[in-house]
Design an enzyme around this catalytic site. Sequence first.
Site, PDB file in Angstrom:
ATOM      1  CD  GLU A   1      -2.135  18.828 -10.164  1.00 51.39           C
ATOM      2  OE1 GLU A   1      -1.302  18.364 -11.030  1.00 51.39           O
ATOM      3  OE2 GLU A   1      -2.275  20.057  -9.569  1.00 51.39           O
TER       4      GLU A   1
ATOM      5  NE  ARG B   1     -28.721  10.269  15.979  1.00 51.74           N
ATOM      6  CZ  ARG B   1     -29.611   9.468  16.484  1.00 51.74           C
ATOM      7  NH1 ARG B   1     -29.993   9.470  17.882  1.00 51.74           N
ATOM      8  NH2 ARG B   1     -30.598   8.893  15.585  1.00 51.74           N
TER       9      ARG B   1
ATOM     10  CB  ILE C   1      -8.753  25.819 -17.730  1.00 46.54           C
ATOM     11  CG1 ILE C   1      -8.256  25.063 -18.895  1.00 46.54           C
ATOM     12  CG2 ILE C   1      -7.428  26.723 -17.002  1.00 46.54           C
ATOM     13  CD1 ILE C   1      -7.288  24.208 -18.847  1.00 46.54           C
TER      14      ILE C   1
ATOM     15  CG  LEU D   1      -1.384  19.597 -19.950  1.00 48.80           C
ATOM     16  CD1 LEU D   1      -0.723  19.789 -21.072  1.00 48.80           C
ATOM     17  CD2 LEU D   1      -0.556  18.825 -18.781  1.00 48.80           C
TER      18      LEU D   1
ATOM     19  CD  GLN E   1     -22.585   3.518   6.823  1.00 53.60           C
ATOM     20  OE1 GLN E   1     -22.818   4.227   5.782  1.00 53.60           O
ATOM     21  NE2 GLN E   1     -23.450   2.651   7.117  1.00 53.60           N
TER      22      GLN E   1
END
Length: 389
Positions: free
Chosen positions: A367, A272, A158, A126, A340
């Site tokens: 879309e 961590r 496409i 399209l 972050q």
Amino acid sequence: MSNAGMNTEVFEQFLIQLERFVRDRLIPVERKIIETDLIPENVLEAMRDMGLFGLTIPEEHGGADMNISQYIRTMHTLSYAMPAFRSIISINVGMFASAFKNGGTEAQKAAWLPRIAAGEIAAFGLTEPGSGSDAAGLQTTAVPTADGWLLNGTKRYITNSPFAKVGLIMARTATENLPKNAHISAFIVPLDIPGVTICKSDRKMGQSGSHIADIVLEDVHVGSEALLGGELGKGFALAMMSLDNGRMSVGAAATAYARRALDSAIRYATERKAFGEPIANFQLIQQMLAQSEIEIYAAECMMDDVTRRADAGENILRKAAAFKVFATEMCGRVVDACVQIHGGAGYLAEYDAERFFRDARIYRIYEGTTQILQLQIAKHMLREFAAAN
């Protein structure tokens, strides 16, 4: 029209199998796909064996005949893995199969749907260099010949075109713009016929393993049977009918990928340590985790609601657009929070956070961009208000 879909018990067993497949087969090959930019052929064969290329195609044509809720839940489950896996099947089961089911002749369905269900890859043409959401600007032409049509034009961005065997190509069959875009028709074009050129795959920000490329059509001749539905002026309408499903699929993918990013952030936050303790103990880290969970839950609820309404036969254009907008914008916030929480490590390719961030960015664009869908939602709201007053 509602569709009962697969047997509920069979479908739930299929989802369990798919979750295991995602965990055991797909996620382990993600790093290889990032390195090669290709899904391994043995993985594609396994996806074909599971029937993933024919989820919504009727059983008589070799598919699973899922209803919309089942299809979107399947896309959601699959999309916990990297986007390339959904991308390779989404055009088959979304845009291409939907257009055939909504408007193809019986002969066209019999000729193409079994091939698509078996895993031949399809493309949907399209968008053009000068037109995307603006269908009035579409320039590709289809001119009648003695025994068919002659197509000329270029299609841009496409998905799957480098791998596709067939494309559903939107082309102008009237020189003037007609109401409801009736100047656009849809054509079934095998992509290995003379005059079709698939250009080099575009380099992208993210989504390794998923390929997009231009399709150039130069005096491409197709027979009269290539006109989808055998009628002029229905191409754009058929494309739009499939967009609701496409938007729900992208919304489901964004929701699942946000969950994947959040799971990664939780794992990192508990492992961590800073100042002698896991960073998950810090309240501002907890705030980012909690806010992400809240937003993912909201998107999951929207997904359940809009797919239920779609299966009940409601017009869900506005709600599908709303779900797509919310879920994709939400995913952008969650992957940003994931980076972050990872801190400096989140900027390194060694960790998954940075590719989640890059992969997710396109969800807000294809879309229907967030802005185009906001305009569409507002237009329908104002139209309803005017009709009621």
